[in-house]
Scaffold this motif. Structure first.
Motif, PDB file in Angstrom:
ATOM      1  N   SER A 647       0.826  -1.205   0.000  1.00  0.00           N
ATOM      2  CA  SER A 647       0.000   0.000   0.000  1.00  0.00           C
ATOM      3  C   SER A 647       0.864   1.261   0.000  1.00  0.00           C
ATOM      4  O   SER A 647       1.862   1.347   0.712  1.00  0.00           O
ATOM      5  N   VAL A 648       0.475   2.226  -0.818  1.00  0.00           N
ATOM      6  CA  VAL A 648       1.187   3.494  -0.894  1.00  0.00           C
ATOM      7  C   VAL A 648       0.307   4.643  -0.419  1.00  0.00           C
ATOM      8  O   VAL A 648       0.637   5.373   0.517  1.00  0.00           O
ATOM      9  N   SER A 649      -0.829   4.811  -1.086  1.00  0.00           N
ATOM     10  CA  SER A 649      -1.626   6.021  -0.881  1.00  0.00           C
ATOM     11  C   SER A 649      -2.139   6.149   0.541  1.00  0.00           C
ATOM     12  O   SER A 649      -2.196   7.253   1.087  1.00  0.00           O
ATOM     13  N   HIS A 659       8.550   4.685  12.210  1.00  0.00           N
ATOM     14  CA  HIS A 659       7.772   3.625  11.565  1.00  0.00           C
ATOM     15  C   HIS A 659       7.644   3.934  10.074  1.00  0.00           C
ATOM     16  O   HIS A 659       6.599   4.372   9.600  1.00  0.00           O
ATOM     17  N   ASN A 660       8.743   3.687   9.347  1.00  0.00           N
ATOM     18  CA  ASN A 660       8.742   3.926   7.908  1.00  0.00           C
ATOM     19  C   ASN A 660       8.402   2.620   7.192  1.00  0.00           C
ATOM     20  O   ASN A 660       8.857   1.548   7.571  1.00  0.00           O
ATOM     21  N   MET A 661       7.570   2.727   6.158  1.00  0.00           N
ATOM     22  CA  MET A 661       7.127   1.542   5.427  1.00  0.00           C
ATOM     23  C   MET A 661       7.916   1.380   4.133  1.00  0.00           C
ATOM     24  O   MET A 661       8.469   2.338   3.592  1.00  0.00           O
ATOM     25  N   ALA A 662       7.913   0.152   3.622  1.00  0.00           N
ATOM     26  CA  ALA A 662       8.688  -0.167   2.422  1.00  0.00           C
ATOM     27  C   ALA A 662       8.262   0.686   1.237  1.00  0.00           C
ATOM     28  O   ALA A 662       9.099   1.203   0.495  1.00  0.00           O
ATOM     29  N   THR A 663       6.943   0.833   1.030  1.00  0.00           N
ATOM     30  CA  THR A 663       6.479   1.586  -0.137  1.00  0.00           C
ATOM     31  C   THR A 663       6.853   3.051  -0.040  1.00  0.00           C
ATOM     32  O   THR A 663       7.139   3.690  -1.054  1.00  0.00           O
ATOM     33  N   TYR A 681      14.463  -3.343  -4.342  1.00  0.00           N
ATOM     34  CA  TYR A 681      13.649  -3.468  -3.130  1.00  0.00           C
ATOM     35  C   TYR A 681      12.322  -4.152  -3.460  1.00  0.00           C
ATOM     36  O   TYR A 681      11.851  -5.028  -2.729  1.00  0.00           O
ATOM     37  N   ALA A 682      11.708  -3.748  -4.571  1.00  0.00           N
ATOM     38  CA  ALA A 682      10.452  -4.372  -4.986  1.00  0.00           C
ATOM     39  C   ALA A 682      10.639  -5.869  -5.234  1.00  0.00           C
ATOM     40  O   ALA A 682       9.778  -6.685  -4.875  1.00  0.00           O
TER      41      ALA A 682
END
Length: 714
Positions: A647-649, A659-663, A681-682
């Motif tokens: 999820s990005v948006s 708390h940083n996310m991969a996207t 990374y993807a």
């Protein structure tokens, strides 16, 4: 009833008297509050005795419940007392949390955001009230059912309706901040800039509402058809490479959103590899056909076909072979059997797959942003209305209401098509038959549609993997491990050190996703159980409310969560908990729709037989229904885990330094032009998700519906 009420009374008193009422500074699960139960670490009892007398108010609910249990002479009087006490205590708790020391407050005071103690106390008061409801004869007198309804209604109200209110109310703002009204809402809602049909009449381009609607219909129809073809191959043919095909059907859903769009651009863009080849070989003119409706539709077909497949495979598998054999015994051929017997029994799955495809399409943000060009849709227009050069929250709210209008229309159309017919085929009776084989035309249609699509998917992902091992995909194809080393370097010196730039966000993403996935599946399937198996007032409104968070674009959800949960009484921004919550309520509709589709095929006589043998609803759900829900459980777990990672948006506004996310990390690399590390990374995420999905498949296993399955299993 009495035993359940006593249990929740004890739990509530413990939560009020012993657990920290407010958010703890270092987190509840570090248990630092045990050694310092003062200040924000104090329980409600300690704070009430010190300087916060309003925290005595919720205790009145427990006092009333205790009096009802001890003094009521009849079951009916006890039930009424429990309901009144629980409701009053919950209202008093909410009142002090909202009206004292907050932005809604009527009284100034130090009243920070609520914590574990308040949550446990509120839950106990809620379940005391729902236990009283069961005693009044509602929900068949089953405290488990009424408690489940109450819990889900409360969660949806807090984490869907409450935050969305902050966004949607802006649609009715009058200019100059003069208040709220309809005088400006209606003209803006029906504006030609939103509903223009120039692309249909030939007078120019269409508005974002019409574009979204046409795109949604096309994507929903395409993904449902494609998902059905894949499901038929898996369940009705002897195709040998089913395991490979299963991996290829899941790959698109486990890909970060921008990667598919980027791959399509590098293949079919004006300077793409395939475009260049056809220009060189056949002299075809290079065009920008990919940027617009066709490109977005192609990307959405790749992205959302797996959702339709995950919903449909369990439904197609669940059609009883006995019915198909009976049809053939009556001299029907294989096509007639499929058309008049099998296909109608798949109607719940087809309707749910179409609904999910439509909603996913109109709420999709990543693909239209990358490939939309001048093709404007509602989700991107909402984004630019929020973060554009000239922010217009009122316009964003109006566009969000337009999206909700489409969702409600699709929901009602789906209900009308499915109707109130009975689709149960799993009855608990012995069934040793095998599914009827497809007639040759339908079998070859499935092959010719699904297999080329699977091959195209395989080529696309081979190129994505290739792009992670070259210096600059599309320009400099020199082989290198540089991107993986920058992101995932490990140094073994005096211990193991994860020095790569991506490790922090990678571990955070896996942790949050692993917590969110089972919770999402549990909430979604519990909701489906209530909708299919139980009758209660307001069931239709309840069902639609579960779809709201899915229909609103993630961008709007993210902004709404910031506006709602950045201040007391619920302060969550900057924590990992807000990410878990947004994933649960953003993704739960897939579990709901998949659960409804699968549960519609389980005859209610299974429940009745279990209850007649002395089991309650909770035991029946655990021992009878859930073992037959393997595909739906796997679909809910798979989808929720994957969407939490990709999820990005929804999270772009909610991540923090801690708390940083991969996207979020990937988007940052793309913005800096570091495509290599982003694709690397993807690729790591894709391998990780495939591994987890295979592990979940092995743990959950394959449901056994008939004796032939058991023979094959042995």
């Amino acid at each position: 009833m009495k035993r359940v009420a006593v249990f929740w009374l004890v739990v509530g008193v413990i939560g009020w008297a012993l657990l920290p009422w407010y958010l703890t500074q270092n987190g509840f699960w570090r248990f630092g509050w045990l050694t310092d139960m003062s200040g924000t670490n104090a329980s409600a009892l300690g704070a009430a005795l010190h300087d916060k007398p309003w925290l005595w108010l919720p205790v009145l609910g427990f006092v009333g419940a205790a009096l009802s249990l001890g003094l009521a002479r009849t079951q009916l009087a006890m039930a009424r007392g429990l309901f009144a006490s629980g409701t009053a205590g919950l209202a008093l708790l909410m009142g002090q949390a909202l009206l004292i020391g907050t932005r809604f407050g009527l009284w100034e005071a130090d009243n920070p955001g609520i914590g574990a103690g308040a949550f446990v106390t509120a839950s106990a008061l809620l379940f005391i009230a729902t236990t009283g409801v069961s005693g009044l004869g509602k929900g068949r007198g089953d405290a488990f059912v009424t408690g489940l309804v109450g819990a889900i209604v409360a969660l949806v109200a807090i984490f869907v309706f409450f935050p969305l209110t902050f966004i949607l109310v802006r649609a009715f703002e009058l200019k100059g901040g003069a208040g709220l009204g309809f005088s400006e809402f209606l003209p803006r809602f029906f504006s030609s800039t939103i509903w223009g049909i120039g692309c249909i009449t030939g007078g120019g381009s269409c508005g974002p509402a019409v574009n979204s609607f046409l795109l949604g219909l096309s994507t929903a129809a395409g993904t449902t058809f494609m998902g059905l073809m894949f499901a038929l191959i898996f369940t009705r043919t002897d195709f040998r490479a089913k395991k490979l095909l299963r991996v290829l059907t899941v790959l698109p859903i486990i890909t970060p959103p921008f990667v598919i769009g980027l791959a399509l651009i590098l293949l079919f863009g004006r300077a793409g590899t395939i475009t260049e080849f056809f220009s060189w070989a056949f002299g075809w003119e290079k065009t920008r056909w990919l940027y617009g409706f066709h490109g977005v539709w192609l990307a959405q077909m790749l992205s959302f076909t797996p959702i339709a497949f995950l919903v449909l495979i369990g439904v197609v598998e669940g059609v009883s072979p006995s019915m198909e054999e009976a049809s053939q015994t009556l001299d029907a051929n294989r096509w007639q059997t499929f058309r008049y017997i099998s296909f109608p029994l798949m109607r719940p799955g087809l309707a749910n797959a179409f609904l999910l495809g439509f909603i996913e399409s109109i709420a999709d943000f990543g693909n239209p942003l990358v490939l939309g060009g001048n093709f404007n849709v509602l989700s991107t227009e909402i984004y630019f209305a929020i973060v554009g050069t000239i922010a217009d929250p009122a316009q964003a709210a109006i566009l969000s209401i337009t999206l909700l209008t489409f969702t409600l229309s699709a929901f009602l159309a789906q209900r009308f098509w499915v109707g109130k017919k009975n689709y149960a085929t799993v009855t608990g009776k012995g069934d040793s038959g095998r599914h009827a084989a497809l007639n040759p035309v339908l079998r070859w249609t499935a092959y010719l549609v699904a297999l080329p699509w699977a091959f195209f998917t395989m080529v696309l992902y081979a190129l994505i993997l290739f792009g992670s091992f070259v210096k600059l995909w599309g320009y400099d194809h020199t082989f290198t491990f540089e991107h993986y080393l920058r992101g995932f370097k490990i140094v073994v010196r005096n211990g193991v050190h994860f020095t790569g730039a991506a490790w922090d966000s990678y571990f955070t993403t896996l942790t949050i996703s692993a917590i969110a996935a089972p919770l999402t599946a549990a909430v979604g399937l519990a909701t489906a159980y209530l909708l299919v198996r139980q009758k209660f007032t307001g069931k239709n409104a309840f069902e639609f409310s579960t779809m709201l968070s899915f229909a609103i674009p993630g961008t709007v959800i993210g902004v709404a969560y910031i506006m709602a949960f950045n201040f007391p009484p619920i302060e969550l921004t900057g924590t990992g908990l807000i990410l878990i919550i947004v994933f649960i309520f953003r993704n739960m509709p897939v579990g709901v729709r998949g659960g409804i589709a699968a549960m519609s095929q389980l005859d209610k006589s299974l429940d009745e037989a279990s209850i007649m043998l002395g089991a309650n609803s909770a035991t029946t759900l655990r021992r009878v229904i859930l073992p037959l829900m393997g595909p739906a459980i796997l679909a809910a777990l798979t989808y929720s885990f994957v969407r939490a990672i990709t999820s990005v948006s929804a999270v772009i506004f909610l991540v923090s330094a801690r708390h940083n996310m991969a996207t979020s990390f990937i988007v940052g690399r793309v913005e800096n032009g570091e495509y290599g590390i982003a694709i690397a990374y993807a690729s790591v995420l894709i391998v990780t998700m495939l591994t987890v999905i295979i592990a979940m498949q092995l743990v959950i296993g394959r449901r056994t519906l008939r004796r032939a399955d058991r023979v094959e299993a042995h």
